[in-house]
Design a protein around this motif. Structure first.
Motif, PDB file in Angstrom:
ATOM      1  N   GLU A  44      30.110  55.034  66.412  1.00  0.00           N
ATOM      2  CA  GLU A  44      30.624  55.341  65.085  1.00  0.00           C
ATOM      3  C   GLU A  44      32.006  55.939  65.243  1.00  0.00           C
ATOM      4  O   GLU A  44      32.168  57.014  65.832  1.00  0.00           O
ATOM      5  N   PHE A  45      33.033  55.269  64.723  1.00  0.00           N
ATOM      6  CA  PHE A  45      34.403  55.747  64.822  1.00  0.00           C
ATOM      7  C   PHE A  45      34.572  57.031  64.022  1.00  0.00           C
ATOM      8  O   PHE A  45      34.116  57.128  62.873  1.00  0.00           O
ATOM      9  N   LEU A  46      35.229  58.014  64.616  1.00  0.00           N
ATOM     10  CA  LEU A  46      35.476  59.280  63.928  1.00  0.00           C
ATOM     11  C   LEU A  46      36.949  59.463  63.584  1.00  0.00           C
ATOM     12  O   LEU A  46      37.309  59.645  62.416  1.00  0.00           O
ATOM     13  N   ILE A  47      37.814  59.430  64.600  1.00  0.00           N
ATOM     14  CA  ILE A  47      39.218  59.744  64.372  1.00  0.00           C
ATOM     15  C   ILE A  47      40.055  59.106  65.474  1.00  0.00           C
ATOM     16  O   ILE A  47      39.578  58.886  66.582  1.00  0.00           O
ATOM     17  N   TYR A  48      41.329  58.844  65.142  1.00  0.00           N
ATOM     18  CA  TYR A  48      42.245  58.178  66.059  1.00  0.00           C
ATOM     19  C   TYR A  48      43.599  58.861  66.008  1.00  0.00           C
ATOM     20  O   TYR A  48      44.115  59.154  64.927  1.00  0.00           O
ATOM     21  N   PHE A  49      44.165  59.122  67.183  1.00  0.00           N
ATOM     22  CA  PHE A  49      45.505  59.676  67.316  1.00  0.00           C
ATOM     23  C   PHE A  49      46.385  58.646  68.020  1.00  0.00           C
ATOM     24  O   PHE A  49      45.979  58.043  68.996  1.00  0.00           O
ATOM     25  N   ASP A  99      46.431  48.170  75.369  1.00  0.00           N
ATOM     26  CA  ASP A  99      45.461  48.119  74.277  1.00  0.00           C
ATOM     27  C   ASP A  99      44.023  47.946  74.741  1.00  0.00           C
ATOM     28  O   ASP A  99      43.229  47.250  74.105  1.00  0.00           O
ATOM     29  N   THR A 100      43.698  48.568  75.833  1.00  0.00           N
ATOM     30  CA  THR A 100      42.317  48.582  76.325  1.00  0.00           C
ATOM     31  C   THR A 100      41.826  50.021  76.320  1.00  0.00           C
ATOM     32  O   THR A 100      42.510  50.898  76.835  1.00  0.00           O
ATOM     33  N   GLN A 101      40.662  50.262  75.754  1.00  0.00           N
ATOM     34  CA  GLN A 101      40.123  51.616  75.715  1.00  0.00           C
ATOM     35  C   GLN A 101      39.388  51.947  77.000  1.00  0.00           C
ATOM     36  O   GLN A 101      38.598  51.148  77.486  1.00  0.00           O
ATOM     37  N   TYR A 102      39.639  53.161  77.499  1.00  0.00           N
ATOM     38  CA  TYR A 102      38.919  53.689  78.643  1.00  0.00           C
ATOM     39  C   TYR A 102      38.201  54.949  78.169  1.00  0.00           C
ATOM     40  O   TYR A 102      38.818  55.825  77.576  1.00  0.00           O
ATOM     41  N   PHE A 103      36.914  54.989  78.456  1.00  0.00           N
ATOM     42  CA  PHE A 103      36.066  56.035  77.891  1.00  0.00           C
ATOM     43  C   PHE A 103      35.818  57.170  78.869  1.00  0.00           C
ATOM     44  O   PHE A 103      35.753  56.971  80.080  1.00  0.00           O
ATOM     45  N   GLY A 104      35.611  58.347  78.307  1.00  0.00           N
ATOM     46  CA  GLY A 104      35.123  59.478  79.062  1.00  0.00           C
ATOM     47  C   GLY A 104      33.607  59.425  79.161  1.00  0.00           C
ATOM     48  O   GLY A 104      32.964  58.561  78.566  1.00  0.00           O
ATOM     49  N   PRO A 105      33.018  60.373  79.897  1.00  0.00           N
ATOM     50  CA  PRO A 105      31.571  60.374  80.098  1.00  0.00           C
ATOM     51  C   PRO A 105      30.785  60.897  78.910  1.00  0.00           C
ATOM     52  O   PRO A 105      29.566  60.799  78.886  1.00  0.00           O
ATOM     53  N   GLY A 106      31.481  61.439  77.928  1.00  0.00           N
ATOM     54  CA  GLY A 106      30.801  61.912  76.724  1.00  0.00           C
ATOM     55  C   GLY A 106      30.307  63.345  76.815  1.00  0.00           C
ATOM     56  O   GLY A 106      30.129  63.902  77.908  1.00  0.00           O
ATOM     57  N   THR A 107      30.098  63.926  75.648  1.00  0.00           N
ATOM     58  CA  THR A 107      29.454  65.230  75.528  1.00  0.00           C
ATOM     59  C   THR A 107      28.191  65.042  74.706  1.00  0.00           C
ATOM     60  O   THR A 107      28.245  64.535  73.583  1.00  0.00           O
TER      61      THR A 107
ATOM     62  N   PRO B  98      49.137  43.555  66.391  1.00  0.00           N
ATOM     63  CA  PRO B  98      49.073  44.993  66.688  1.00  0.00           C
ATOM     64  C   PRO B  98      48.022  45.668  65.822  1.00  0.00           C
ATOM     65  O   PRO B  98      47.679  45.186  64.757  1.00  0.00           O
ATOM     66  N   GLY B  99      47.516  46.754  66.318  1.00  0.00           N
ATOM     67  CA  GLY B  99      46.495  47.466  65.559  1.00  0.00           C
ATOM     68  C   GLY B  99      46.057  48.686  66.324  1.00  0.00           C
ATOM     69  O   GLY B  99      46.550  48.962  67.405  1.00  0.00           O
ATOM     70  N   ASN B 100      45.128  49.417  65.745  1.00  0.00           N
ATOM     71  CA  ASN B 100      44.679  50.622  66.417  1.00  0.00           C
ATOM     72  C   ASN B 100      43.169  50.790  66.414  1.00  0.00           C
ATOM     73  O   ASN B 100      42.624  51.429  67.289  1.00  0.00           O
ATOM     74  N   GLN B 101      42.501  50.193  65.464  1.00  0.00           N
ATOM     75  CA  GLN B 101      41.074  50.451  65.364  1.00  0.00           C
ATOM     76  C   GLN B 101      40.268  49.389  66.097  1.00  0.00           C
ATOM     77  O   GLN B 101      40.458  48.192  65.895  1.00  0.00           O
ATOM     78  N   PHE B 102      39.368  49.876  66.944  1.00  0.00           N
ATOM     79  CA  PHE B 102      38.437  49.006  67.630  1.00  0.00           C
ATOM     80  C   PHE B 102      37.191  48.843  66.763  1.00  0.00           C
ATOM     81  O   PHE B 102      36.732  49.784  66.131  1.00  0.00           O
ATOM     82  N   TYR B 103      36.641  47.655  66.763  1.00  0.00           N
ATOM     83  CA  TYR B 103      35.393  47.376  66.064  1.00  0.00           C
ATOM     84  C   TYR B 103      34.357  46.985  67.113  1.00  0.00           C
ATOM     85  O   TYR B 103      34.584  46.081  67.898  1.00  0.00           O
ATOM     86  N   PHE B 104      33.228  47.693  67.084  1.00  0.00           N
ATOM     87  CA  PHE B 104      32.185  47.464  68.065  1.00  0.00           C
ATOM     88  C   PHE B 104      30.969  46.818  67.414  1.00  0.00           C
ATOM     89  O   PHE B 104      30.636  47.096  66.265  1.00  0.00           O
ATOM     90  N   GLY B 105      30.293  45.980  68.190  1.00  0.00           N
ATOM     91  CA  GLY B 105      28.987  45.495  67.773  1.00  0.00           C
ATOM     92  C   GLY B 105      27.942  46.580  67.984  1.00  0.00           C
ATOM     93  O   GLY B 105      28.239  47.653  68.511  1.00  0.00           O
ATOM     94  N   THR B 106      26.723  46.282  67.592  1.00  0.00           N
ATOM     95  CA  THR B 106      25.646  47.269  67.669  1.00  0.00           C
ATOM     96  C   THR B 106      24.990  47.319  69.038  1.00  0.00           C
ATOM     97  O   THR B 106      24.153  48.172  69.291  1.00  0.00           O
ATOM     98  N   GLY B 107      25.386  46.413  69.921  1.00  0.00           N
ATOM     99  CA  GLY B 107      24.921  46.482  71.299  1.00  0.00           C
ATOM    100  C   GLY B 107      23.710  45.616  71.596  1.00  0.00           C
ATOM    101  O   GLY B 107      22.902  45.316  70.713  1.00  0.00           O
TER     102      GLY B 107
END
Lengths: 112, 114
Positions: A44-49, A99-107, B98-107
């Motif tokens: 669930e997307f929350l916020i983006y900087f 433009d590739t997301q790299y994730f942290g391990p989470g909290t 260009p864009g900023n928001q990623f859209y994910f599937g439910t897995g």
């Protein structure tokens, strides 16, 4: 190089308390994202900087949630007056020019 | 708005066999990237593979390959020679460029059976 780091790894708190979650993005990455993942669910997307631009707060579920990013690097997600439904894994991700997301391990947040 | 659909909530495969996970997306954009991420029980999201929409050639990373069908808006992931360590949730994702928001599937939850 170092990846995205998050702290704490786990947080247990009592209902009504405030919590702060920290994210250290990959050095040089200008974009930073926060997501929430409930048990067995998707992201669930929350916020983006992005750089010095105003953050995209469109995913924040309520005004109890806020986030800051200081100096274009470290970010803190704050949840005020926590509720049991806030229990989830909070994931942070950063991205650079590719433009590739790299994730942290989470909290993992547990609200009793 | 962009949507990403993964229609297989759970799948299983015998070790050493091949499995294909499906993903479809809906967009009116012409330029975008697609991704598959893996999330093992340790919960760390790991990038598996990435595909740029302008490339006709399907991306490949070792045992992982995609079948990208732009006209059909389909982006399936094939895992060859499945290993026990492949057991994980797999998420398909989309970003407009260009864009900023990623859209994910439910897995899709994949279990590799010994």
């Amino acid at each position: 190089g170092a990846g995205v780091s998050q702290s704490p790894s786990n947080k247990v708190t009592e209902k009504g308390k405030d919590v702060e979650l920290r994210c250290d993005p990959i050095s040089g990455h200008t974009a930073l994202y926060w997501y929430r993942q409930s048990l067995g669910q998707g992201l669930e997307f929350l916020i983006y900087f992005q750089g010095n631009s105003a953050p995209d707060k469109s995913g924040l579920p309520s005004d109890r949630f806020s986030a800051e990013r200081t100096g274009g690097s470290v970010s803190t997600l704050t949840i005020q007056r926590t509720q049991q439904e806030d229990s989830a894994v909070y994931l942070c991700a950063s991205s650079g020019v590719e433009d590739t997301q790299y994730f942290g391990p989470g909290t993992r947040l547990t609200v009793l | 708005a962009q949507t990403v659909t993964q229609s297989q909530p759970e799948m299983s495969v015998q070790e050493a066999e091949t499995v294909t996970l499906s993903c479809t997306y809906d967009t009116s954009e012409n330029n975008y990237y697609l991704f598959w991420y893996k999330q093992p029980p340790s919960r760390q999201m790991i990038l598996v593979i990435r595909q740029e929409a302008y490339k006709q050639q399907n991306a490949t990373e070792n045992r992982f390959s995609v079948n990208f069908q732009k006209a059909a808006k389909s982006f399936s992931l094939k895992i060859s020679d499945s290993q026990l360590g492949d057991t994980a949730m797999y998420f398909c994702a989309f970003i407009r460029i260009p864009g900023n928001q990623f859209y994910f599937g439910t897995g899709t939850s994949l279990t590799v059976i010994p």
